[in-house]
Motif scaffolding. Sequence first.
Motif, PDB file in Angstrom:
ATOM      1  N   LEU A   1      11.004  -8.574  -2.633  1.00 21.77           N
ATOM      2  CA  LEU A   1      10.750  -8.913  -4.030  1.00 21.77           C
ATOM      3  C   LEU A   1      12.027  -9.117  -4.833  1.00 21.77           C
ATOM      4  O   LEU A   1      11.993  -9.725  -5.903  1.00 21.77           O
ATOM      5  CB  LEU A   1       9.911  -7.814  -4.685  1.00 21.77           C
ATOM      6  N   GLY A   2      13.124  -8.563  -4.348  1.00 21.02           N
ATOM      7  CA  GLY A   2      14.356  -8.610  -5.121  1.00 21.02           C
ATOM      8  C   GLY A   2      14.317  -7.684  -6.308  1.00 21.02           C
ATOM      9  O   GLY A   2      14.935  -7.944  -7.346  1.00 21.02           O
ATOM     10  N   LEU A   3      13.569  -6.579  -6.177  1.00 18.44           N
ATOM     11  CA  LEU A   3      13.414  -5.605  -7.262  1.00 18.44           C
ATOM     12  C   LEU A   3      13.691  -4.198  -6.745  1.00 18.44           C
ATOM     13  O   LEU A   3      13.306  -3.863  -5.614  1.00 18.44           O
ATOM     14  CB  LEU A   3      11.985  -5.644  -7.826  1.00 18.44           C
TER      15      LEU A   3
ATOM     16  N   LEU B   1      11.888  -2.421   2.547  1.00 16.52           N
ATOM     17  CA  LEU B   1      11.672  -3.814   2.942  1.00 16.52           C
ATOM     18  C   LEU B   1      10.948  -4.593   1.845  1.00 16.52           C
ATOM     19  O   LEU B   1      11.232  -5.767   1.605  1.00 16.52           O
ATOM     20  CB  LEU B   1      10.871  -3.866   4.251  1.00 16.52           C
ATOM     21  N   LEU B   2       9.991  -3.922   1.166  1.00 15.66           N
ATOM     22  CA  LEU B   2       9.292  -4.576   0.061  1.00 15.66           C
ATOM     23  C   LEU B   2      10.265  -4.886  -1.074  1.00 15.66           C
ATOM     24  O   LEU B   2      10.216  -5.962  -1.671  1.00 15.66           O
ATOM     25  CB  LEU B   2       8.155  -3.683  -0.428  1.00 15.66           C
ATOM     26  N   GLU B   3      11.148  -3.948  -1.390  1.00 14.00           N
ATOM     27  CA  GLU B   3      12.136  -4.164  -2.440  1.00 14.00           C
ATOM     28  C   GLU B   3      13.032  -5.355  -2.117  1.00 14.00           C
ATOM     29  O   GLU B   3      13.333  -6.184  -2.991  1.00 14.00           O
ATOM     30  CB  GLU B   3      12.976  -2.901  -2.626  1.00 14.00           C
TER      31      GLU B   3
ATOM     32  N   LEU C   1       0.829  -1.205   0.000  1.00  9.03           N
ATOM     33  CA  LEU C   1       0.000   0.000   0.000  1.00  9.03           C
ATOM     34  C   LEU C   1       0.865   1.257   0.000  1.00  9.03           C
ATOM     35  O   LEU C   1       0.514   2.257  -0.643  1.00  9.03           O
ATOM     36  CB  LEU C   1      -0.943  -0.005   1.203  1.00  9.03           C
ATOM     37  N   ASP C   2       1.995   1.210   0.733  1.00  7.98           N
ATOM     38  CA  ASP C   2       2.914   2.346   0.711  1.00  7.98           C
ATOM     39  C   ASP C   2       3.470   2.549  -0.700  1.00  7.98           C
ATOM     40  O   ASP C   2       3.558   3.675  -1.192  1.00  7.98           O
ATOM     41  CB  ASP C   2       4.063   2.087   1.695  1.00  7.98           C
ATOM     42  N   PHE C   3       3.862   1.436  -1.329  1.00  6.24           N
ATOM     43  CA  PHE C   3       4.408   1.521  -2.687  1.00  6.24           C
ATOM     44  C   PHE C   3       3.360   2.045  -3.665  1.00  6.24           C
ATOM     45  O   PHE C   3       3.652   2.902  -4.505  1.00  6.24           O
ATOM     46  CB  PHE C   3       4.894   0.142  -3.124  1.00  6.24           C
ATOM     47  N   GLU C   4       2.125   1.557  -3.579  1.00  3.98           N
ATOM     48  CA  GLU C   4       1.070   1.992  -4.498  1.00  3.98           C
ATOM     49  C   GLU C   4       0.829   3.486  -4.374  1.00  3.98           C
ATOM     50  O   GLU C   4       0.702   4.205  -5.379  1.00  3.98           O
ATOM     51  CB  GLU C   4      -0.221   1.221  -4.208  1.00  3.98           C
ATOM     52  N   ALA C   5       0.783   3.993  -3.132  1.00  9.25           N
ATOM     53  CA  ALA C   5       0.571   5.426  -2.923  1.00  9.25           C
ATOM     54  C   ALA C   5       1.757   6.232  -3.444  1.00  9.25           C
ATOM     55  O   ALA C   5       1.584   7.290  -4.070  1.00  9.25           O
ATOM     56  CB  ALA C   5       0.339   5.706  -1.449  1.00  9.25           C
ATOM     57  N   ALA C   6       2.983   5.759  -3.197  1.00 10.81           N
ATOM     58  CA  ALA C   6       4.170   6.482  -3.659  1.00 10.81           C
ATOM     59  C   ALA C   6       4.224   6.520  -5.186  1.00 10.81           C
ATOM     60  O   ALA C   6       4.585   7.549  -5.780  1.00 10.81           O
ATOM     61  CB  ALA C   6       5.423   5.825  -3.093  1.00 10.81           C
TER      62      ALA C   6
END
Length: 303
Positions: free
Chosen positions: A48-50, A43-45, A12-17
């Motif tokens: 995912l390794g992305l 942490l999401l990156e 959700l943080d990534f989607e908003a950013a």
Amino acid sequence: MPKPFASLSGLLDFEAAARHDGFRAAAAELHKTPAALSQQIKLLEQSLGLALFVRHPRHVAITPAGRALAASVTRMVGELREQVLALRETQDPHTVRVSSTHSLTMKFLVPRLHAFTATHPAVDVRVQASDQLADLDGGGCDIALRYQALDKMGEPPLYAEQQVVVYSPALTPKPAPLAELLRQPLLHEEGGLQAWQRLLSREGLAARRHLDFSRSYSHGGLLVQAAVAGLGVGLVPFALAAEDMAQGRLVRARCAPLPSAYGYRLLRGAARVGAPAVDAFEAWVRTEFGRLTPAAPVRTRAR
């Protein structure tokens, strides 16, 4: 190698950013600090390794991988929000969600809904006009009103449609026999010319020549509106024209109704079985359809 999907807590943080093209505005929307949001995306990156963003001293820029992922995440978040909203509505005891065809909504439901609201002021009726089948199994709808061939129903219809001949009082203010109206354009639904032919044959008028069938309409509601506008004499579904006849916007010809091969079904969604508000609306709809009795004027045949 990092394990994909080990943690998706920052989605959700990534989607908003990604939507705001930056961390500061996204953090304000989510009531977080930019630093906390940045840490969640990091942490999401790692999970995912992305690399989703490139971090510069004064701004961030989304990567091609981040942009591709954002499109999918935004779509899924939108679908999730819609599903949650639909599920919440199923738990609201005062909400009734109704799906109906465009024509029935416009010409039958909307002119009558005030009567239901007057006797059930606490019930919030939400009507979705669509000619697509409603999602009854998925909980997206409580009651669906559908127009269907009678021989395909497998059960008694809510209402078996009948077609009647109507016209604007601007053409002639009094009920006239069908034979006197045939000089006007004869309005019909697309693909519905056979109904006029059956009616003319029944009334002994099949031999009449130079009839104008050039005006056709894609929906029954449009057909009724064309008759109200004085564009000709319409062979229309009684359920859709009854209110206009009652209000004097249409005059009924002196001609018996023509039975239709179609009618209406009422379908209930499984999620609200026994809900008092839905039960009340169903009972009201059945009563309103029960009042549709197109008593035939005196039938006059051509001589």
